[in-house]
Design an enzyme around this catalytic site. Structure first.
Site, PDB file in Angstrom:
ATOM      1  N   ARG A 134       0.838  -1.075   0.010  1.00 31.16           N
ATOM      2  CA  ARG A 134       0.118  -0.129   0.059  1.00 31.16           C
ATOM      3  C   ARG A 134       0.798   1.400   0.070  1.00 31.16           C
ATOM      4  O   ARG A 134       2.102   1.231   0.321  1.00 31.16           O
ATOM      5  CB  ARG A 134      -1.164   0.192   1.437  1.00 31.16           C
ATOM      6  CG  ARG A 134      -0.242   0.128   2.517  1.00 31.16           C
ATOM      7  CD  ARG A 134      -1.172  -0.060   3.702  1.00 31.16           C
ATOM      8  NE  ARG A 134      -0.102   0.276   4.775  1.00 31.16           N
ATOM      9  CZ  ARG A 134       0.310   1.362   5.476  1.00 31.16           C
ATOM     10  NH1 ARG A 134      -0.518   2.492   5.114  1.00 31.16           N
ATOM     11  NH2 ARG A 134       0.983   1.444   6.431  1.00 31.16           N
ATOM     12  N   ASP A 143       3.774   0.660   9.389  1.00 30.11           N
ATOM     13  CA  ASP A 143       4.776  -0.471   9.037  1.00 30.11           C
ATOM     14  C   ASP A 143       5.699  -0.770   9.967  1.00 30.11           C
ATOM     15  O   ASP A 143       5.849  -2.078  10.286  1.00 30.11           O
ATOM     16  CB  ASP A 143       5.449  -0.098   7.910  1.00 30.11           C
ATOM     17  CG  ASP A 143       4.753  -0.113   6.428  1.00 30.11           C
ATOM     18  OD1 ASP A 143       4.181  -1.169   6.171  1.00 30.11           O
ATOM     19  OD2 ASP A 143       5.089   0.851   5.541  1.00 30.11           O
ATOM     20  N   ASP A 174       8.312  -2.647   4.210  1.00 33.20           N
ATOM     21  CA  ASP A 174       6.849  -2.324   4.039  1.00 33.20           C
ATOM     22  C   ASP A 174       6.195  -3.755   4.382  1.00 33.20           C
ATOM     23  O   ASP A 174       6.680  -4.772   3.981  1.00 33.20           O
ATOM     24  CB  ASP A 174       6.756  -2.123   2.499  1.00 33.20           C
ATOM     25  CG  ASP A 174       7.009  -0.846   2.084  1.00 33.20           C
ATOM     26  OD1 ASP A 174       7.278  -0.133   3.224  1.00 33.20           O
ATOM     27  OD2 ASP A 174       7.267  -0.521   1.097  1.00 33.20           O
TER      28      ASP A 174
END
Length: 189
Positions: A134, A143, A174
């Site tokens: 995303r 994250d 991520d």
């Protein structure tokens, strides 16, 4: 597409949506959520949608899960912008929320739930790609937090828009979503 370009483009697209269009899209997201492969959960970290950013109405989704499981523990994040950290705060029907930095509403409560105790997290986003990565708001709060959660914690996003093919500048830190729900379909990663 680079994350910064995706953020700019989809922030603009979201801001062009009228309140009526967003209400309709939120209803479609809720209908799609009801078809998603969501297991029984006991703890949820949601977030208060930022009205000025035209975020999806996450309270509809957490209310739906609470109806299915009246004993569901629902938490909301409390952020520390100085240290770029966040924590999950347990809420009740009586919890009040206070507006903080960046139009964030945070619970005025003190019970912290450890990341390892969460079964599901609603993760804010502007857009996502077909692999479940995303483009958020670029601060890295989620994250960093998601890296502390159990591997089986379900990370779910809600998007008014269908995914881009690929966010090209993914980082090793991520954390991808497990599910993303759009008005058109449920994506499982």
């Amino acid at each position: 597409m680079l994350k910064k370009d995706a953020r700019k483009l989809y922030r603009e697209k979201r801001m062009q949506l009228t309140a009526r269009e967003r209400d309709k899209l939120d209803d479609l997201l809720l209908i799609r959520m009801q078809t998603a492969p969501i297991p029984f959960i006991q703890t949820l970290l949601s977030y208060w949608p930022i009205a000025a950013s035209h975020e999806p109405a996450t309270q509809l989704f957490s209310d739906f899960l609470s109806l299915a499981n009246p004993s569901l523990a629902v938490c909301y994040p409390r952020t520390d912008f100085k240290n770029h950290t966040m924590e999950a705060i347990l809420t009740t029907d009586d919890t009040t929320f206070i507006q903080k930095e960046n139009n964030l509403f945070e619970p005025d409560a003190q019970t912290v739930i450890a990341p390892e105790q969460l079964d599901m997290i609603f993760v804010p986003l502007l857009i996502f790609d077909k692999a479940g990565y995303r483009a958020g708001f670029g601060k890295g709060f989620y994250d960093r937090y998601l890296a502390c959660c159990r591997p089986d914690c379900i990370k779910i996003g809600f998007s008014y828009f269908e995914p881009v093919e690929r966010l090209e500048d993914r980082h090793e830190f991520d954390v991808p979503l497990n599910l993303c729900i759009t008005p058109e379909q449920v994506y499982v990663f």
